[in-house]
Design a protein around this motif. Structure first.
Motif, PDB file in Angstrom:
ATOM      1  N   GLN A  69       0.826  -1.210   0.000  1.00  0.00           N
ATOM      2  CA  GLN A  69       0.000   0.000   0.000  1.00  0.00           C
ATOM      3  C   GLN A  69       0.863   1.265   0.000  1.00  0.00           C
ATOM      4  O   GLN A  69       0.611   2.192  -0.763  1.00  0.00           O
ATOM      5  CB  GLN A  69      -0.930   0.003   1.211  1.00  0.00           C
ATOM      6  N   THR A  70       1.895   1.282   0.828  1.00  0.00           N
ATOM      7  CA  THR A  70       2.782   2.447   0.886  1.00  0.00           C
ATOM      8  C   THR A  70       3.537   2.628  -0.422  1.00  0.00           C
ATOM      9  O   THR A  70       3.655   3.745  -0.929  1.00  0.00           O
ATOM     10  CB  THR A  70       3.762   2.306   2.062  1.00  0.00           C
ATOM     11  N   LEU A  71       4.039   1.531  -0.973  1.00  0.00           N
ATOM     12  CA  LEU A  71       4.752   1.594  -2.246  1.00  0.00           C
ATOM     13  C   LEU A  71       3.872   2.200  -3.338  1.00  0.00           C
ATOM     14  O   LEU A  71       4.282   3.116  -4.050  1.00  0.00           O
ATOM     15  CB  LEU A  71       5.218   0.193  -2.663  1.00  0.00           C
ATOM     16  N   ARG A  72       2.666   1.691  -3.442  1.00  0.00           N
ATOM     17  CA  ARG A  72       1.755   2.199  -4.475  1.00  0.00           C
ATOM     18  C   ARG A  72       1.373   3.654  -4.230  1.00  0.00           C
ATOM     19  O   ARG A  72       1.423   4.475  -5.140  1.00  0.00           O
ATOM     20  CB  ARG A  72       0.507   1.320  -4.550  1.00  0.00           C
ATOM     21  N   HIS A  73       0.995   3.977  -3.007  1.00  0.00           N
ATOM     22  CA  HIS A  73       0.478   5.313  -2.682  1.00  0.00           C
ATOM     23  C   HIS A  73       1.557   6.398  -2.707  1.00  0.00           C
ATOM     24  O   HIS A  73       1.342   7.497  -3.235  1.00  0.00           O
ATOM     25  CB  HIS A  73      -0.199   5.286  -1.307  1.00  0.00           C
ATOM     26  N   ASP A  74       2.715   6.098  -2.127  1.00  0.00           N
ATOM     27  CA  ASP A  74       3.740   7.131  -1.959  1.00  0.00           C
ATOM     28  C   ASP A  74       4.743   7.230  -3.112  1.00  0.00           C
ATOM     29  O   ASP A  74       5.399   8.254  -3.260  1.00  0.00           O
ATOM     30  CB  ASP A  74       4.529   6.894  -0.664  1.00  0.00           C
ATOM     31  N   THR A  75       4.857   6.165  -3.902  1.00  0.00           N
ATOM     32  CA  THR A  75       5.894   6.165  -4.942  1.00  0.00           C
ATOM     33  C   THR A  75       5.327   5.924  -6.336  1.00  0.00           C
ATOM     34  O   THR A  75       5.501   6.751  -7.229  1.00  0.00           O
ATOM     35  CB  THR A  75       6.974   5.101  -4.619  1.00  0.00           C
ATOM     36  N   VAL A  76       4.652   4.804  -6.542  1.00  0.00           N
ATOM     37  CA  VAL A  76       4.227   4.417  -7.891  1.00  0.00           C
ATOM     38  C   VAL A  76       3.154   5.356  -8.440  1.00  0.00           C
ATOM     39  O   VAL A  76       3.275   5.845  -9.572  1.00  0.00           O
ATOM     40  CB  VAL A  76       3.755   2.944  -7.907  1.00  0.00           C
ATOM     41  N   GLU A  77       2.098   5.599  -7.692  1.00  0.00           N
ATOM     42  CA  GLU A  77       1.025   6.469  -8.194  1.00  0.00           C
ATOM     43  C   GLU A  77       1.509   7.894  -8.468  1.00  0.00           C
ATOM     44  O   GLU A  77       1.211   8.444  -9.540  1.00  0.00           O
ATOM     45  CB  GLU A  77      -0.162   6.446  -7.234  1.00  0.00           C
ATOM     46  N   PRO A  78       2.271   8.527  -7.559  1.00  0.00           N
ATOM     47  CA  PRO A  78       2.785   9.868  -7.886  1.00  0.00           C
ATOM     48  C   PRO A  78       3.718   9.855  -9.096  1.00  0.00           C
ATOM     49  O   PRO A  78       3.703  10.793  -9.900  1.00  0.00           O
ATOM     50  CB  PRO A  78       3.546  10.288  -6.621  1.00  0.00           C
ATOM     51  N   PHE A  79       4.519   8.797  -9.241  1.00  0.00           N
ATOM     52  CA  PHE A  79       5.402   8.705 -10.406  1.00  0.00           C
ATOM     53  C   PHE A  79       4.592   8.629 -11.688  1.00  0.00           C
ATOM     54  O   PHE A  79       4.848   9.366 -12.639  1.00  0.00           O
ATOM     55  CB  PHE A  79       6.329   7.490 -10.289  1.00  0.00           C
ATOM     56  N   ARG A  80       3.624   7.739 -11.731  1.00  0.00           N
ATOM     57  CA  ARG A  80       2.817   7.580 -12.945  1.00  0.00           C
ATOM     58  C   ARG A  80       2.037   8.847 -13.282  1.00  0.00           C
ATOM     59  O   ARG A  80       1.792   9.130 -14.457  1.00  0.00           O
ATOM     60  CB  ARG A  80       1.875   6.395 -12.785  1.00  0.00           C
ATOM     61  N   GLY A  82       3.140  11.849 -12.715  1.00  0.00           N
ATOM     62  CA  GLY A  82       4.070  12.948 -12.972  1.00  0.00           C
ATOM     63  C   GLY A  82       4.202  13.901 -11.809  1.00  0.00           C
ATOM     64  O   GLY A  82       4.635  15.035 -11.978  1.00  0.00           O
ATOM     65  N   ARG A  83       3.860  13.441 -10.608  1.00  0.00           N
ATOM     66  CA  ARG A  83       3.923  14.295  -9.419  1.00  0.00           C
ATOM     67  C   ARG A  83       5.073  13.954  -8.478  1.00  0.00           C
ATOM     68  O   ARG A  83       5.275  14.637  -7.482  1.00  0.00           O
ATOM     69  CB  ARG A  83       2.616  14.197  -8.626  1.00  0.00           C
ATOM     70  N   LEU A  84       5.832  12.910  -8.794  1.00  0.00           N
ATOM     71  CA  LEU A  84       6.961  12.554  -7.941  1.00  0.00           C
ATOM     72  C   LEU A  84       8.079  13.561  -8.184  1.00  0.00           C
ATOM     73  O   LEU A  84       8.416  13.844  -9.344  1.00  0.00           O
ATOM     74  CB  LEU A  84       7.435  11.140  -8.268  1.00  0.00           C
ATOM     75  N   GLY A  86      11.174  15.425  -9.241  1.00  0.00           N
ATOM     76  CA  GLY A  86      12.224  15.079 -10.178  1.00  0.00           C
ATOM     77  C   GLY A  86      11.777  14.211 -11.338  1.00  0.00           C
ATOM     78  O   GLY A  86      12.544  13.944 -12.248  1.00  0.00           O
ATOM     79  N   ALA A  87      10.521  13.756 -11.305  1.00  0.00           N
ATOM     80  CA  ALA A  87      10.043  12.806 -12.319  1.00  0.00           C
ATOM     81  C   ALA A  87       8.876  13.355 -13.123  1.00  0.00           C
ATOM     82  O   ALA A  87       7.916  12.649 -13.402  1.00  0.00           O
ATOM     83  CB  ALA A  87       9.654  11.491 -11.647  1.00  0.00           C
ATOM     84  N   THR A  88       8.967  14.614 -13.513  1.00  0.00           N
ATOM     85  CA  THR A  88       7.860  15.210 -14.262  1.00  0.00           C
ATOM     86  C   THR A  88       7.955  14.960 -15.759  1.00  0.00           C
ATOM     87  O   THR A  88       6.963  15.038 -16.466  1.00  0.00           O
ATOM     88  CB  THR A  88       7.788  16.729 -14.001  1.00  0.00           C
ATOM     89  N   ASP A  89       9.149  14.645 -16.257  1.00  0.00           N
ATOM     90  CA  ASP A  89       9.331  14.338 -17.679  1.00  0.00           C
ATOM     91  C   ASP A  89       8.582  13.042 -18.022  1.00  0.00           C
ATOM     92  O   ASP A  89       8.685  12.059 -17.294  1.00  0.00           O
ATOM     93  CB  ASP A  89      10.827  14.165 -17.973  1.00  0.00           C
ATOM     94  N   PRO A  90       7.823  13.019 -19.114  1.00  0.00           N
ATOM     95  CA  PRO A  90       7.068  11.806 -19.461  1.00  0.00           C
ATOM     96  C   PRO A  90       7.941  10.620 -19.862  1.00  0.00           C
ATOM     97  O   PRO A  90       7.460   9.486 -19.901  1.00  0.00           O
ATOM     98  CB  PRO A  90       6.177  12.246 -20.620  1.00  0.00           C
ATOM     99  N   ASP A  91       9.214  10.851 -20.138  1.00  0.00           N
ATOM    100  CA  ASP A  91      10.158   9.764 -20.440  1.00  0.00           C
ATOM    101  C   ASP A  91      11.172   9.634 -19.313  1.00  0.00           C
ATOM    102  O   ASP A  91      12.359   9.900 -19.475  1.00  0.00           O
ATOM    103  CB  ASP A  91      10.898  10.033 -21.762  1.00  0.00           C
ATOM    104  N   THR A  92      10.686   9.209 -18.160  1.00  0.00           N
ATOM    105  CA  THR A  92      11.523   9.082 -16.978  1.00  0.00           C
ATOM    106  C   THR A  92      11.607   7.620 -16.554  1.00  0.00           C
ATOM    107  O   THR A  92      10.617   6.895 -16.605  1.00  0.00           O
ATOM    108  CB  THR A  92      10.950   9.924 -15.812  1.00  0.00           C
ATOM    109  N   VAL A  93      12.795   7.228 -16.121  1.00  0.00           N
ATOM    110  CA  VAL A  93      12.985   5.912 -15.517  1.00  0.00           C
ATOM    111  C   VAL A  93      13.098   6.119 -14.015  1.00  0.00           C
ATOM    112  O   VAL A  93      13.956   6.879 -13.562  1.00  0.00           O
ATOM    113  CB  VAL A  93      14.262   5.223 -16.031  1.00  0.00           C
ATOM    114  N   LEU A  94      12.233   5.471 -13.260  1.00  0.00           N
ATOM    115  CA  LEU A  94      12.318   5.503 -11.807  1.00  0.00           C
ATOM    116  C   LEU A  94      13.063   4.248 -11.371  1.00  0.00           C
ATOM    117  O   LEU A  94      12.583   3.128 -11.578  1.00  0.00           O
ATOM    118  CB  LEU A  94      10.929   5.548 -11.172  1.00  0.00           C
TER     119      LEU A  94
END
Length: 162
Positions: A69-80, A82-84, A86-94
């Motif tokens: 739940q934490t992984l999805r909520h705090d990292t994966v969902e914001p990354f997807r 574009g809200r994480l 440093g990861a606003t570029d649509p071609d980003t590798v996390l």
């Protein structure tokens, strides 16, 4: 980061090439895990640097022990979304390292996964690449007969507190 040996650089380049061949663009998620957090963190840091040298925008996150739940909520969902940071570029590798990233419940999140082992450790039963880093200066890609492992090898329980 220390300067990489030629052997370590070659392995990282080959892993980056394989990853980019299969996932050339878009928001991509790459997990690195090992028995020891330090080994996974170092490898993830170096892999992110190598991806940068391959003209990829790579963002690093080190999570420690995390639940689904934490992984999805705090990292994966914001990354997807574009809200994480440093990861606003649509071609980003996390590039993420942590514990429990490759458990069955979250295994499908990742576009690519790496397990780093040393010595007599067993590999994770379900990853894209296994790296034997027994010799840190000359790690090697490790091929294991995964049919010999039960599917639960590598599955990690939550850390017990108290």
């Amino acid at each position: 980061m220390d300067e990489l040996t030629e052997a370590r650089q070659a392995l990282l380049d080959s892993i980056a090439d394989e990853f980019l061949h299969n996932s050339p663009r878009g928001r991509r998620l790459l997990a690195v895990e090992s028995e020891t957090g330090e080994r996974a963190t170092r490898f993830a840091d170096e892999l992110a640097t190598v991806l940068g040298a391959h003209e990829q925008h790579a963002v690093r996150v080190s999570l420690g022990d995390v639940d689904e739940q934490t992984l999805r909520h705090d990292t994966v969902e914001p990354f997807r979304a574009g809200r994480l940071p440093g990861a606003t570029d649509p071609d980003t590798v996390l590039v993420v390292d942590g514990r429990r990233l490759l458990n069955l419940a979250v295994r499908g999140i990742w576009h690519f996964s790496v397990w780093v082992l040393a010595g007599d450790e067993l590999p994770h039963a379900s990853v894209d690449v296994i790296v034997d880093a027994t010799d840190e200066s000359a790690p090697k890609r490790y091929f294991y007969d995964l049919c010999r492992l039960p599917p639960s090898v590598g599955e990690r329980p939550a850390t017990q507190v108290g």
